[in-house]
Design an enzyme around this catalytic site. Structure first.
Site, mmCIF file in Angstrom:
data_model
loop_
_atom_site.group_PDB
_atom_site.id
_atom_site.type_symbol
_atom_site.label_atom_id
_atom_site.label_comp_id
_atom_site.label_asym_id
_atom_site.label_seq_id
_atom_site.Cartn_x
_atom_site.Cartn_y
_atom_site.Cartn_z
ATOM 1 N N LYS A 194 63.974 57.271 56.570
ATOM 2 C CA LYS A 194 64.452 56.188 56.696
ATOM 3 C C LYS A 194 65.169 55.534 58.009
ATOM 4 O O LYS A 194 65.291 54.244 58.044
ATOM 5 C CB LYS A 194 65.434 56.158 55.854
ATOM 6 C CG LYS A 194 65.837 56.657 54.123
ATOM 7 C CD LYS A 194 67.143 57.084 53.394
ATOM 8 C CE LYS A 194 65.891 58.287 52.573
ATOM 9 N NZ LYS A 194 67.329 58.795 51.963
ATOM 10 N N LYS A 232 74.534 63.306 56.625
ATOM 11 C CA LYS A 232 73.806 63.765 56.298
ATOM 12 C C LYS A 232 74.985 64.957 55.361
ATOM 13 O O LYS A 232 76.245 64.653 55.834
ATOM 14 C CB LYS A 232 72.384 64.316 56.397
ATOM 15 C CG LYS A 232 72.482 65.348 57.915
ATOM 16 C CD LYS A 232 71.996 65.706 58.940
ATOM 17 C CE LYS A 232 70.636 65.266 59.376
ATOM 18 N NZ LYS A 232 69.419 64.595 58.360
#
Length: 757
Positions: free
Chosen positions: A607, A496
């Site tokens: 995800k 991220k």
């Protein structure tokens, strides 16, 4: 598609290259498939309706498009098989596709998923953004540090289509012409909407001289060069305002042109258009639309009311610094024509409330974009249940008291077509073999997998698929960075944007603790591979220091012949959608460790869950809803609760020194950052700065949660030893992931806000 696909591909190969398909290079095959797919997309029906959505966003992280388009056209398997018969690999061909540099993190990837779902649900809607030439930046690692370089993706033959349309944009003392391009977004039902992207013909990539440095004052040449240009100085901040006004002015003009072309009176624009403002970057669309409506004959009151009923605002953050604020002087320089309107909106806002927290223009002459959005739009939504509750209860409580009817939650989602079908065809085929294809259109049908949680044979099949994806990732990273992975180790992954609140630094400290334990004689049952992927904003010094520390520590671990038997630390270079599509299906553990109350939602958590990773995280963002869905036995949760974090901030009672004094083990871990081994390889200035921040400030309370994190992480590693139990947990996560389909999110937006059908 009613075509002889094999013959069509052979014809294109002969026409362009004078070759048979089997004799073409992978690069030539990419351009053959690009041309075929673009041509087929031209014949796809456009979605029409008497009410249209305009989803306006600073970024759309759409990723590579070839596979996604082939999937949604229903041709992926056929193309893959044709290439295979010719001795070629579609995966190898896809490596030659440049990834469009149009986004950065979760905000942009969410926007891309939304466009896919909007088209799949056959809702009329355009994405509206900017055509960045060089993206955010290309990340390289040099001397254990992040270096930034341009990330070009545009070429003469790309997914872009030139519409031939221009819209004049008037800045303070000069004007430019916004050139409109489009990219077709095909939904799963083979109908399409456009992503509209504005650019400037005068932009000059050659002005980028060193790394990503350029003349920030030459707006005609730099306007759409980079996403989020460095804002560490006034020139960079001004450039961001220029970009934002360019986007909203051109976008608003396009919307009005659409309304006129359809014969809709602008006095009723709110009946036929809805503008979703994705975060605060496009906020100036509100005063700009008011200005343009007045130019077209509406009174001020009519223009304000129509704009308010047309616009809706999505808040993506709890962090105050991420809610944009611009000095009046900046707006006066960039778009002086907006100032009278913004001042009028501020006047009306202050008539509604004398609370300074709800003012649009504060006492220092600073314009608060989020405040303008909330006052003069019809809806304000958060993006996860806990996020929306925090907005209502604390961060935006004064607004909630003013407009309780405007606030609503729309928990984020992801498109399963890309994040399962495209990036994990093995798992997709396995699911189809168990429950059929219905889940590809109705993700809730994944729940039909739950009975297989108790079938050992099914769990062994799932484990074999995970192993195959690990091996694919190992090949990918070997080719990309020369990194060797042990595919029989636990893959523990955090990918991220690099930000202190996401707490990559806490992950690093935990890894240091594991290293110290191994050095002291602890022998883990299973080797662990801890993988990071993240870019730090160029001006975010502390985030870059964290990357530096991770890279240095990674080398220390690799160089230790004893420790490296049991652990490895990897940082993936230039993390992007392509990397994510390899990393996420290979993960065993999904790291979602943000400080509770600070992550609005997250989408990587969804995800990973969909691809059979088990979450190790805090009760923050959408983790809360994942936790609710899978139950305590199928997730690893730790850390300070959000209400306690909020209380600590209010009281100012958290001090990292107190943790260091009370927990000697934590003190030893943190001091490793400036110990001999790190200093021998690293930059002392960077390491001391990170150490000083963590021991004196630690604003996002990594040290407070570190002991709990290390204990829960060890618990997760121990659980992995029982493979049947582990894969039962993994399958439970897959089965319960249906809620996080972006189709569900978009259905809720449409039902509650857009009302397109």
């Amino acid at each position: 598609m009613d075509i002889d696909l094999n013959q069509t591909l052979e014809n294109i190969a002969e026409f362009y290259y004078g070759k048979r398909l089997k004799d073409c290079t992978d690069r030539e095959l990419y351009y053959i498939l690009l041309d075929l797919t673009k041509d087929l997309l031209k014949g796809v029906e456009e979605i029409k309706g008497d009410r249209r959505l305009y989803y306006i966003s600073a970024e759309f992280l759409i990723g590579k498009l070839l596979s996604n388009n082939l999937l949604n056209l229903g041709l992926y398997a056929e193309v893959r098989d044709i290439l295979k018969k010719n001795g070629k690999s579609l995966a190898a061909v896809e490596e030659y596709e440049p990834e469009p540099s149009l986004g950065n993190g979760g905000l942009g990837r969410l926007a891309a998923c939304f466009l896919d779902s909007i088209a799949t649900l056959e809702l009329p809607g355009d994405g509206v953004g900017l055509n960045y030439h060089l993206g955010l930046f290309h990340q390289a690692f040099e001397d254990y540090k992040q270096k930034e370089y341009p990330d070009p993706w545009l070429s003469d033959n790309s997914w872009l289509t030139d519409t031939g349309k221009y819209f004049p944009v008037q800045f303070g003392d000069f004007s430019v012409d916004a050139h409109l391009y489009s990219i077709d977004v095909c939904g799963y039902t083979k109908k399409k909407n456009p992503l509209m992207l504005f650019d400037l013909d005068t932009v000059d990539e050659s002005i980028v001289q060193s790394g990503i440095g350029f003349d920030k004052d030459d707006i005609r040449k730099n306007l759409t060069l980079f996403l989020y240009p460095d804002d560490s100085d006034d020139a960079g901040r001004l450039l961001r305002v220029y970009q934002q006004y360019f986007l909203v002015s051109a976008g608003a003009q396009m919307i009005i042109e659409d309304m006129k072309a359809a014969g809709y009176p602008l006095q009723e624009i709110s009946r036929h258009a809805v503008i979703q403002i994705n975060d605060t970057h496009p906020s100036m669309v509100i005063p700009e639309l008011i200005r343009l409506l007045m130019e077209n004959g509406l009174t001020l009151d009519e223009a304000i009311e129509q704009t308010k009923q047309t616009c809706a605002y999505t808040n993506h953050t709890i962090l105050a610094e991420a809610l944009e604020k611009w000095p009046m002087g900046f707006l006066e320089q960039v778009a002086p024509q907006l100032l009278p309107i913004i001042e009028e909106l501020d006047k009306r806002a202050k008539e509604r409330s004398d609370n300074p927290k709800t003012a649009i223009i504060d006492e220092n002459g600073v314009v608060h974009m989020a405040n303008m959005d909330i006052h003069f739009s019809k809806s304000t939504n958060g993006v996860a249940k806990i996020h929306t509750d925090i907005l209502k209860d604390t961060e935006l409580h004064d607004f909630y008291e003013l407009y309780p009817e405007k606030f609503n939650n729309k928990t984020n989602g992801i498109t399963f077509r890309r994040w399962l079908q495209a990036c994990n065809p093995q798992l997709t085929d396995w699911i189809i073999s168990k429950i059929g294809t219905g889940f590809l259109k109705n993700a809730d049908e994944l729940a039909k997998l739950l009975p297989f949680v108790k079938q050992p044979q099914a769990l062994k099949q799932l484990a074999a698929i995970k192993q195959e994806k690990k091996e694919e990732l190992a090949v990918f990273l070997k080719n990309r960075q020369g990194i060797e992975l042990d595919t029989h180790s636990i893959f523990d992954i955090q990918v991220k944007r690099l930000h202190e609140y996401k707490r990559q630094q806490m992950n690093l400290l935990s890894a240091i603790h594991l290293y110290q334990e191994i050095r002291n004689g602890y022998k883990p049952e299973q080797k662990v591979t801890i993988i990071f992927g993240a870019k730090a904003a160029p001006a975010y010094i502390l985030a870059k220091d964290i990357i530096h520390a991770i890279l240095v520590f990674s080398q220390i671990v690799d160089s230790d012949p004893e420790v490296s038997k049991y652990m490895q630390v990897v940082m993936v270079e230039n993390y992007d959608v392509t990397c994510a599509e390899k990393l996420i299906p290979a993960a065993d553990i999904s790291e979602q460790i943000s400080l509770a109350s600070k992550e609005a939602s997250g989408t990587s958590n969804m995800k990973f869950m969909l691809n059979g990773a088990v979450t190790l995280g805090t009760d923050d963002g959408a983790n809360v809803e994942i936790h609710d869905l899978v139950g305590d036995d199928n997730i690893f949760i730790f850390g300070t609760k959000s209400e306690d974090v909020i209380e600590s901030y209010a009281k100012g009672d958290y001090h990292p020194q107190a943790v260091l004094e009370a927990e000697p083990e934590v003190n030893d871990i943190v001091n490793f950052l400036v110990g001999e081994e790190m200093m021998a390889l690293g930059d002392p200035e960077c390491l001391h700065r990170l150490h000083h921040d963590m021991t004196t400030k630690d604003w996002f309370m990594a040290l407070r949660d570190l002991e709990a994190y290390m204990a829960e992480r060890k618990k997760a590693y121990a659980a992995y030893a029982d493979k049947d139990k582990w894969y039962a947990m993994a399958l439970t996560n897959i089965a319960m992931a249906g809620y996080f389909s972006s189709d569900r999110t978009i259905e809720q937006y449409n039902k509650d806000i857009w009302k397109l059908k």
